[in-house]
Scaffold this active site. Structure first.
Site: not given
Length: 490
Positions: A251, A285
């Site tokens: 990720e 993120c």
């Protein structure tokens, strides 16, 4: 639950690392030294992986209700120590109290969701093309998983891998980010130890990337690496893992778009954008990187956004009502200020903020930005909002897809189907209509496209990542091998 986090945790024992180096740990707001840990070296990493591999053999055979009981006890331990965990997130990760509380809840949900996984290790019986044959498909744990945790949401994002990995019968070795060795690593050793996890299944090695960073990937024991962090580091990990045929769940970074279409409710869009941009100082993120606003709504959105952003309280994350706390370190501040300065040189205009005090960067709003400026091209990962106008849906979609990222995003429209139709055009793993991009639910697939990563976390999808399939066939009657064998009997 143990609260002295000055040692690493290997094979169920708290011990000093074997490296000559010490790992410092600093409060990003006050600069206070929190704790020092003697770092782990390659020998410690080797011991951790071997302990996990040995313990995993029996753990894989453990009855599902016994695995579930450990995870249920983990929930109890977390709830009993909620304030301790939140306090560490505030002082180690620079989390505001608001963010730390939400992060704790998200991690708790992950563990609760994971209690079901031991009973979801389902297989199949499939028909065969051969007479009298039965095909059985078994779902098994991979073995040992190396988890490399980030510093921005260290507790939640590490637990997102640790709990499902253990629930599906794997052993785990965790290497936390150097900025958050406790909330991204050592605190899990204490939690699971208190929950009664068998010795050796979970190991935490605190060490410098220069000393053990590559080895946690290249060591022969782990069959999979789970990493959350930057795209650059993720690509390096992917290369190392791929060269050794290891699975990865990555990720990575996101350059997420927030799109305000011409029929959007501006008041609602502004509120969503404020949260999606400034929550945890933008160090997420999934945080908004580029705000695209239709040209006819641009001025209205900008004025209201600037007005409300100016009311955000920034500073000490330990104060209950602080909205924006410090960045994790000064390097991050300087990086953002450099991109801000260069974008201003190219024509951008700072309408709010733009200054830093220590590691605290004021909530900043910049207009007259283009999609080619540094603040748009690079992932900001800080409390700087950039507003970019667009002509129509085609223009917005083209700009949104122009960069090689695709993690999350959001689009606002008073017509939900208009919003959904636009969302389908964006090349991203996740996108939200009339909301903001910082969304994560423990039962919904989470992950990105393009340079934003590989694989999916959460729910049934994490089972695909952390398990492997094995085909065992049973020939219930004598097999017929045709002319190959028949001619031998003539």
């Amino acid at each position: 639950m143990k609260t002295d986090f000055s040692k690493v945790y290997i094979n169920g024992e708290w011990r000093d690392g074997s490296s000559d180096q010490m790992m410092g740990n600093t409060n990003p707001f006050t600069g206070e030294d929190l704790i020092a840990t003697k770092a782990a070296n390659k020998d410690d990493l080797d011991a951790a992986y071997k302990a996990a591999a040995e313990a995993q053999i029996e753990w894989a055979k453990e009855l599902p209700q016994n695995k579930r009981a450990i995870l249920e006890k983990t929930v109890e331990v977390m709830q009993e120590n909620k304030q301790l965990i939140i306090d560490w997130l505030v002082k180690e990760a620079g989390s505001t109290v608001i963010k730390a509380t939400v992060e704790f809840g998200a991690a708790l949900d992950v563990v609760k969701q994971s209690t079901a996984y031991p009973f979801q290790m389902e297989g199949k019986i499939l028909p065969s093309q051969q007479a009298g044959k039965e095909n059985r498909i078994y779902r098994n744990p991979i073995g040992v998983i190396g988890v490399i945790s980030p510093w921005n949401f260290p507790f939640h994002l590490a637990m997102r891998s640790i709990a499902p990995a253990l629930a599906t019968g794997n052993g785990v070795v965790v290497k936390p980010a150097t900025d958050t060795p406790i909330t991204g690593g050592l605190i899990f050793a204490s939690i699971f130890e208190a929950a009664g996890l068998p010795k050796g299944l979970l190991n935490v090695v605190v060490g410098r990337g220069s000393e053990i960073g590559d080895d946690i990937v290249t060591h022969p024991v782990p069959r999979m690496i789970s990493f959350t962090g930057s795209t650059e580091v993720g690509m390096h990990i992917g290369e190392l893992a791929g060269g050794r045929l290891k699975k990865t769940a990555l990720e990575l970074g996101g350059n997420n778009v927030f799109v305000v279409l011409d029929d959007a409710d501006i008041d609602q869009a502004v509120d969503s954008a404020l949260f999606g941009k400034f929550y945890h100082q933008g160090q997420i993120c999934m945080a908004i990187n580029r705000i695209f606003v239709h040209k006819d709504k641009y001025d209205e959105f900008a004025e209201l956004f600037i007005q409300r952003a100016g009311k955000l309280k920034y500073g000490n994350p330990a104060e209950q009502d602080t909205n924006v706390g410090p960045l994790i370190n000064r390097k991050q501040v300087d990086r953002i200020l450099e991109d801000l300065e260069e974008s201003v040189k190219q024509g951008a205009e700072i309408r709010l903020g733009g200054n830093a005090d220590g590691n605290v960067l004021e909530p900043t709003v910049v207009t007259n930005v283009t999609n080619e400026m540094p603040l748009a091209v690079n992932e900001i990962f800080g409390p700087v909002a950039i507003l970019i106008p667009f002509e129509d849906d085609d223009d917005a979609a083209e700009m949104a897809n122009a960069l090689p990222y695709g993690l999350s995003g959001a689009v606002h429209s008073s017509n939900l189907e208009h919003g959904a139709a636009f969302a389908h055009r964006i090349h991203t793993g996740m996108i939200h209509v009339n909301d903001q991009p910082v969304n994560d639910e423990s039962h919904v697939p989470f992950g990105g496209e393009k340079n934003s990563g590989l694989g999916r976390f959460n729910g049934e999808w994490i089972l695909e990542e952390f398990t492997t399939l094995k085909w065992i066939s049973l020939q219930h009657q004598r097999g017929d091998y045709g002319p190959f064998i028949n001619q031998l009997k003539e």
